[in-house]
Design a protein around this motif. Structure first.
Motif, PDB file in Angstrom:
ATOM      1  N   MET A  36     -45.543 -37.174 -28.421  1.00 38.64           N
ATOM      2  CA  MET A  36     -46.260 -36.678 -29.607  1.00 38.64           C
ATOM      3  C   MET A  36     -47.752 -36.498 -29.300  1.00 38.64           C
ATOM      4  N   GLU A  37     -48.289 -37.452 -28.547  1.00 40.77           N
ATOM      5  CA  GLU A  37     -49.696 -37.382 -28.183  1.00 40.77           C
ATOM      6  C   GLU A  37     -49.966 -36.114 -27.350  1.00 40.77           C
ATOM      7  N   CYS A  38     -49.051 -35.827 -26.428  1.00 38.28           N
ATOM      8  CA  CYS A  38     -49.218 -34.637 -25.577  1.00 38.28           C
ATOM      9  C   CYS A  38     -49.113 -33.356 -26.404  1.00 38.28           C
ATOM     10  N   LEU A  39     -48.186 -33.333 -27.353  1.00 41.94           N
ATOM     11  CA  LEU A  39     -48.047 -32.136 -28.202  1.00 41.94           C
ATOM     12  C   LEU A  39     -49.351 -31.868 -28.943  1.00 41.94           C
ATOM     13  N   VAL A  40     -49.931 -32.941 -29.486  1.00 37.54           N
ATOM     14  CA  VAL A  40     -51.154 -32.789 -30.276  1.00 37.54           C
ATOM     15  C   VAL A  40     -52.326 -32.394 -29.374  1.00 37.54           C
ATOM     16  N   THR A  41     -52.425 -33.036 -28.213  1.00 36.04           N
ATOM     17  CA  THR A  41     -53.518 -32.682 -27.283  1.00 36.04           C
ATOM     18  C   THR A  41     -53.402 -31.216 -26.873  1.00 36.04           C
ATOM     19  N   GLY A  42     -52.183 -30.799 -26.566  1.00 41.01           N
ATOM     20  CA  GLY A  42     -51.952 -29.411 -26.163  1.00 41.01           C
ATOM     21  C   GLY A  42     -52.296 -28.442 -27.282  1.00 41.01           C
ATOM     22  N   ALA A  43     -51.867 -28.775 -28.494  1.00 43.47           N
ATOM     23  CA  ALA A  43     -52.126 -27.887 -29.638  1.00 43.47           C
ATOM     24  C   ALA A  43     -53.620 -27.799 -29.914  1.00 43.47           C
ATOM     25  N   ASN A  44     -54.303 -28.940 -29.945  1.00 39.44           N
ATOM     26  CA  ASN A  44     -55.746 -28.929 -30.222  1.00 39.44           C
ATOM     27  C   ASN A  44     -56.501 -28.136 -29.167  1.00 39.44           C
ATOM     28  N   PHE A  45     -56.099 -28.321 -27.922  1.00 36.30           N
ATOM     29  CA  PHE A  45     -56.764 -27.591 -26.843  1.00 36.30           C
ATOM     30  C   PHE A  45     -56.576 -26.076 -27.011  1.00 36.30           C
ATOM     31  N   LEU A  46     -55.330 -25.667 -27.222  1.00 36.12           N
ATOM     32  CA  LEU A  46     -55.062 -24.225 -27.349  1.00 36.12           C
ATOM     33  C   LEU A  46     -55.801 -23.634 -28.543  1.00 36.12           C
ATOM     34  N   LEU A  47     -55.765 -24.377 -29.659  1.00 40.31           N
ATOM     35  CA  LEU A  47     -56.366 -23.844 -30.883  1.00 40.31           C
ATOM     36  C   LEU A  47     -57.881 -23.759 -30.794  1.00 40.31           C
ATOM     37  N   LYS A  48     -58.463 -24.682 -30.045  1.00 41.61           N
ATOM     38  CA  LYS A  48     -59.932 -24.680 -29.954  1.00 41.61           C
ATOM     39  C   LYS A  48     -60.436 -23.793 -28.833  1.00 41.61           C
ATOM     40  N   ALA A  49     -59.664 -23.716 -27.758  1.00 42.47           N
ATOM     41  CA  ALA A  49     -60.223 -23.118 -26.549  1.00 42.47           C
ATOM     42  C   ALA A  49     -59.714 -21.731 -26.211  1.00 42.47           C
ATOM     43  N   VAL A  50     -58.545 -21.396 -26.655  1.00 44.49           N
ATOM     44  CA  VAL A  50     -57.968 -20.137 -26.183  1.00 44.49           C
ATOM     45  C   VAL A  50     -58.091 -19.051 -27.249  1.00 44.49           C
ATOM     46  N   HIS A  51     -58.763 -18.007 -26.827  1.00 46.15           N
ATOM     47  CA  HIS A  51     -58.978 -16.863 -27.704  1.00 46.15           C
ATOM     48  C   HIS A  51     -57.628 -16.235 -28.069  1.00 46.15           C
ATOM     49  N   GLN A  52     -57.471 -15.878 -29.319  1.00 47.37           N
ATOM     50  CA  GLN A  52     -56.247 -15.242 -29.806  1.00 47.37           C
ATOM     51  C   GLN A  52     -54.987 -16.034 -29.456  1.00 47.37           C
ATOM     52  N   GLU A  53     -55.054 -17.331 -29.709  1.00 51.40           N
ATOM     53  CA  GLU A  53     -53.876 -18.161 -29.460  1.00 51.40           C
ATOM     54  C   GLU A  53     -52.952 -18.175 -30.693  1.00 51.40           C
ATOM     55  N   ALA A  54     -53.553 -18.317 -31.870  1.00 49.54           N
ATOM     56  CA  ALA A  54     -52.749 -18.467 -33.098  1.00 49.54           C
ATOM     57  C   ALA A  54     -52.662 -17.136 -33.836  1.00 49.54           C
ATOM     58  N   PHE A  55     -51.517 -16.908 -34.431  1.00 47.57           N
ATOM     59  CA  PHE A  55     -51.358 -15.670 -35.198  1.00 47.57           C
ATOM     60  C   PHE A  55     -50.375 -15.865 -36.350  1.00 47.57           C
TER      61      PHE A  55
END
Ligand SMILES: Nc1ncnc2c1ncn2[C@@H]1O[C@H](COP(=O)(O)OP(=O)(O)OP(=O)(O)O)[C@@H](O)[C@H]1O
Ligand SMILES: CC(C)(CO)[C@@H](O)C(=O)NCCC(=O)O
Length: 410
Positions: A139-158
């Motif tokens: 669960m910790e890894c899922l959250v770390t991965g999600a937070n990283f993608l959402l904060k750092a990767v341009h056009q990640e969420a849609f």
């Protein structure tokens, strides 16, 4: 597979300049791999890399040697774990772990791993590749991965509604709280309040494994993508019992149900005097996909409501970027919340856990690697044995789902 063992304890066989770190998420259905590799020196010339670097922003420094590399993503079916071991071995990825700094003389290599398989297959990795799995909480890894993608990767969420995909502007300072719904074999629903601040608030066993498992039995499809593809051509109304089927073609307007709303998934199969062979596989696939997606959408919405969360991010490999799946989930969230809550999807949907495990290398000392957040264009910095690597996750992932990185050697 025994032939894999003979190179198992040769950490120094990897060239010093070849930086490559591996993290694993071993789930009930799929094994996900994330690893960083620098380009082969012959792959790209320095000018090309430097011009790429210049386009990345003001932090670039042309006086430092520039290396290019990629954050790679790969997946294997868990039932074919031997293929995965062969792949890791052939790419020498198992050498991209870390050594236990509390026992400097030891040449034992640890690879970061999460998911249930990090426990289940630990002995197999030891036996075949000679590496130990350093387990990180799923669960910790899922959250770390999600937070990283959402904060750092341009056009990640849609968002995805009525066939329209729209990238969402995520303000990193206004991200929390949100609900993360990870649809793997089973489904986990996690309320995320910050970096490392989360609670798994719900889950359901009716997930991706259910869709693929029932679909396989009912349609004889040989693989997941075939089943998904089949659903394109199907018509769920052949099997699902609609409100209109019960109400003689009319809506049940008083309680807000239109005639076309599914009253009972697979409900027609009880009244029709038909067997499995009388139904088309594509109709079965379509009904199954709607049943699972609707149910997850509804439970997700109820949990969002429970905690007053407006944003729900859906991840996990069940989604597979599949239009009809995303549309069904979005409609369910929209329908139940009366437009109050929003369903969003992630481009690297299935790799959250593996990315989280990759980033957990920062907890290791010395020859481990550190992953820091750096603002804007250089969201990920990885340092290893004196090398500092800045990955620019510019959002342009290629067919292999890898992400280009620019690397500075310090
Ligand atoms: N090639 C594939 N083979 C099998 N399942 C696939 C494939 N592609 C997508 N899927 C779907 O993705 C699901 C697995 O998703 P994911 O990898 O996110 O979960 P997992 O980590 O294996 O499961 P869990 O977290 O519950 O242990 C499968 O159950 C299936 O619905
Ligand atoms: C057991 C896990 C966490 C393994 O990834 C996942 O498959 C899951 O969340 N299943 C749903 C279990 C439940 O909450 O009913």
């Amino acid at each position: 597979m025994d032939h894999l063992a003979h190179v198992s304890n040769q950490p120094n066989s990897q060239p010093q300049s070849q930086i490559s770190h591996l993290a694993l998420d071993i789930g009930g259905s799929l094994i996900k791999l994330v690893y960083f590799c620098r380009y082969d020196d012959n792959c790209r010339d320095d000018d090309e890399l430097r011009s790429q670097n210049e386009s990345l922003g003001s932090e670039s420094d042309n006086s430092r040697p520039v290396l290019g590399g990629k954050l790679h993503f790969a997946k294997f079916e868990t039932s074919k774990i031997n293929d995965c071991l062969e792949f890791i071995h052939s790419m020498k990825l198992h050498l991209g772990g870390f050594h236990d700094c509390t026992a400097p003389s030891s040449d034992k290599i640890f690879i970061k791993a999460t998911g249930g398989g990090a426990y289940k297959f630990a002995d197999l990795f030891k036996e075949k590749l000679g590496v130990s799995l350093d387990k990180e909480d799923e669960m910790e890894c899922l959250v770390t991965g999600a937070n990283f993608l959402l904060k750092a990767v341009h056009q990640e969420a849609f968002t995805y509604l009525d066939g329209q995909k729209e990238f969402a502007q995520i303000d990193p300072n206004d991200l929390y709280p949100y609900l993360l719904v990870n649809i793997g074999s089973g489904v986990s629903m996690i309320k995320v309040d910050g970096d490392g601040k989360f609670e798994r608030v719900s889950g359901t066993s009716l997930g991706g494994g259910t869709f693929w498992g029932l679909g396989r039995l009912l349609t004889k499809c040989k693989n997941f993508d075939e089943l998904l593809e089949l659903s394109h051509q199907g018509n769920n109304r052949v099997i699902d019992m609609l409100v209109g089927d019960i109400y003689g073609g009319t809506d049940y307007a008083k309680i807000g149900l239109s005639a076309t709303t599914i009253a009972s998934s697979f409900g027609k199969a009880i009244s029709d005097n038909k067997g499995l062979v009388d139904y088309k596989p594509e109709d079965i696939s379509r009904s199954l996909l709607r049943m699972i997606s609707n149910n997850i959408g509804q439970i997700s919405y109820l949990n969002a409501l429970r905690f007053g969360l407006k944003r729900i991010f859906f991840a996990g490999f069940f989604i597979r970027g599949h239009a009809y799946t995303m549309d069904t989930i979005s409609v369910a969230v929209n329908f139940w919340s009366k437009g109050e809550a929003e369903a969003m999807f992630l481009r690297h949907e299935g790799f959250l856990g593996a990315l989280g495990a990759f980033m957990s290398y920062e907890k290791q000392c010395l020859d481990g690697l550190t992953v820091n957040k750096i603002p804007q264009r250089f969201p990920i910095s990885v340092s290893s044995a004196g090398n500092k690597i800045y990955c620019s996750m510019n959002g342009k992932s290629n067919d292999n789902e890898s992400i280009e990185c620019t690397v500075y050697r310090t």
